[in-house]
Design a protein around this motif. Sequence first.
Motif, PDB file in Angstrom:
ATOM      1  N   ALA A  73      -4.938  -7.924  10.909  1.00  0.00           N
ATOM      2  CA  ALA A  73      -6.078  -8.692  10.406  1.00  0.00           C
ATOM      3  C   ALA A  73      -7.400  -8.031  10.782  1.00  0.00           C
ATOM      4  CB  ALA A  73      -6.025 -10.120  10.951  1.00  0.00           C
ATOM      5  N   ASN A  91     -10.139  -6.754   8.158  1.00  0.00           N
ATOM      6  CA  ASN A  91     -11.516  -7.224   8.222  1.00  0.00           C
ATOM      7  C   ASN A  91     -12.488  -6.070   8.367  1.00  0.00           C
ATOM      8  OD1 ASN A  91     -11.033  -9.949   7.891  1.00  0.00           O
ATOM      9  ND2 ASN A  91     -10.877 -10.370  10.076  1.00  0.00           N
ATOM     10  N   ASP A  96     -12.827  -4.489   4.923  1.00  0.00           N
ATOM     11  CA  ASP A  96     -13.619  -5.383   4.067  1.00  0.00           C
ATOM     12  C   ASP A  96     -15.086  -5.342   4.452  1.00  0.00           C
ATOM     13  OD1 ASP A  96     -11.403  -6.156   2.658  1.00  0.00           O
ATOM     14  OD2 ASP A  96     -11.092  -8.026   3.763  1.00  0.00           O
ATOM     15  N   ARG A  97     -15.360  -5.290   5.746  1.00  0.00           N
ATOM     16  CA  ARG A  97     -16.745  -5.296   6.210  1.00  0.00           C
ATOM     17  C   ARG A  97     -17.458  -4.005   5.815  1.00  0.00           C
ATOM     18  NH1 ARG A  97     -18.380  -9.048   9.538  1.00  0.00           N
ATOM     19  NH2 ARG A  97     -16.268  -9.394  10.337  1.00  0.00           N
ATOM     20  N   ARG A 125     -18.037 -14.098   9.471  1.00  0.00           N
ATOM     21  CA  ARG A 125     -16.592 -14.300   9.452  1.00  0.00           C
ATOM     22  C   ARG A 125     -16.076 -14.174   8.026  1.00  0.00           C
ATOM     23  NH1 ARG A 125     -14.883 -19.658  12.536  1.00  0.00           N
ATOM     24  NH2 ARG A 125     -12.855 -18.731  12.017  1.00  0.00           N
ATOM     25  N   SER A 126     -14.815 -13.770   7.882  1.00  0.00           N
ATOM     26  CA  SER A 126     -14.158 -13.622   6.571  1.00  0.00           C
ATOM     27  C   SER A 126     -14.976 -12.738   5.639  1.00  0.00           C
ATOM     28  CB  SER A 126     -13.923 -14.990   5.931  1.00  0.00           C
ATOM     29  OG  SER A 126     -13.161 -15.821   6.759  1.00  0.00           O
ATOM     30  N   VAL A 151     -14.056 -12.614   1.837  1.00  0.00           N
ATOM     31  CA  VAL A 151     -14.516 -13.656   0.909  1.00  0.00           C
ATOM     32  C   VAL A 151     -15.848 -13.261   0.294  1.00  0.00           C
ATOM     33  CG1 VAL A 151     -15.238 -16.070   0.723  1.00  0.00           C
ATOM     34  CG2 VAL A 151     -13.260 -15.451   2.143  1.00  0.00           C
ATOM     35  N   HIS A 152     -16.768 -12.785   1.109  1.00  0.00           N
ATOM     36  CA  HIS A 152     -18.077 -12.361   0.606  1.00  0.00           C
ATOM     37  C   HIS A 152     -17.944 -11.128  -0.291  1.00  0.00           C
ATOM     38  CE1 HIS A 152     -20.316 -15.172   3.176  1.00  0.00           C
ATOM     39  NE2 HIS A 152     -19.402 -14.898   4.106  1.00  0.00           N
ATOM     40  N   ARG A 203      -5.990  -8.560  -2.617  1.00  0.00           N
ATOM     41  CA  ARG A 203      -6.119  -9.863  -1.942  1.00  0.00           C
ATOM     42  C   ARG A 203      -5.604 -10.969  -2.850  1.00  0.00           C
ATOM     43  NH1 ARG A 203      -9.193 -12.493   1.937  1.00  0.00           N
ATOM     44  NH2 ARG A 203      -9.820 -14.593   1.403  1.00  0.00           N
TER      45      ARG A 203
END
Length: 214
Positions: A119, A123, A126-127, A162-163, A166-167, A205
């Motif tokens: 995870a 993350n 994704d970031r 966080r997450s 999603v963004h 995703r």
Amino acid sequence: MTQNISQSYIARWDYTAYASTTWVTIALFSVSVSYACLTDLRTQSRPVTRSALSLMILGCLCILTYAVNSLIGASQTALDPNFVLPEWRESVQRLVLLVAPISLGVGLGLTPSADGLAAARKNYRDRVLLWKITPLWQRLLADTPELSIERELSPLQLLTVRSPGVHLYRRHVEIRDSLLLRPGQALSPADLAVIDLAEARTQARTTALAGVTR
């Protein structure tokens, strides 16, 4: 783990009967947990989970060995006050007392640790992609803010929110909407590459979530 472990039993039957309640209890615990892990092992396909269950079974077998060896040793001491554990049985006791907590601790924490690392890695990716796509998102949505439901994030928030996936998903969708509404907007090869990367990430995703739903 003390030096006088061979002298740890008292030559009295009342002591043996009282202490045996603990040994029998942990023996039953080890058998029941081993059975549950063995049953689950047959249905698991993830190598990390199978390894964790195997370590749990090993730890439970060590507990069972300790309990049985202790119960027999206490009974022998009650029958013969001069009885001393043979050296090989004393070595077994020391070994299982060392292996059991290690096996159980690693077995309990292995799968959560692997999932946590996976995870964290996801993350991070994704970031990084969120950071790269944000300038393009800001530029394309500057003239059509009504298309956006995504909130603005400061550079610090991009690093700490966080997450981030999603963004990333929202900004990628809004970029696509903006390009469909205004297809003549200029995009550089670097912009197209970032959009393609975001497309691949968000599709993966969505596919994963669909698999969980099914």
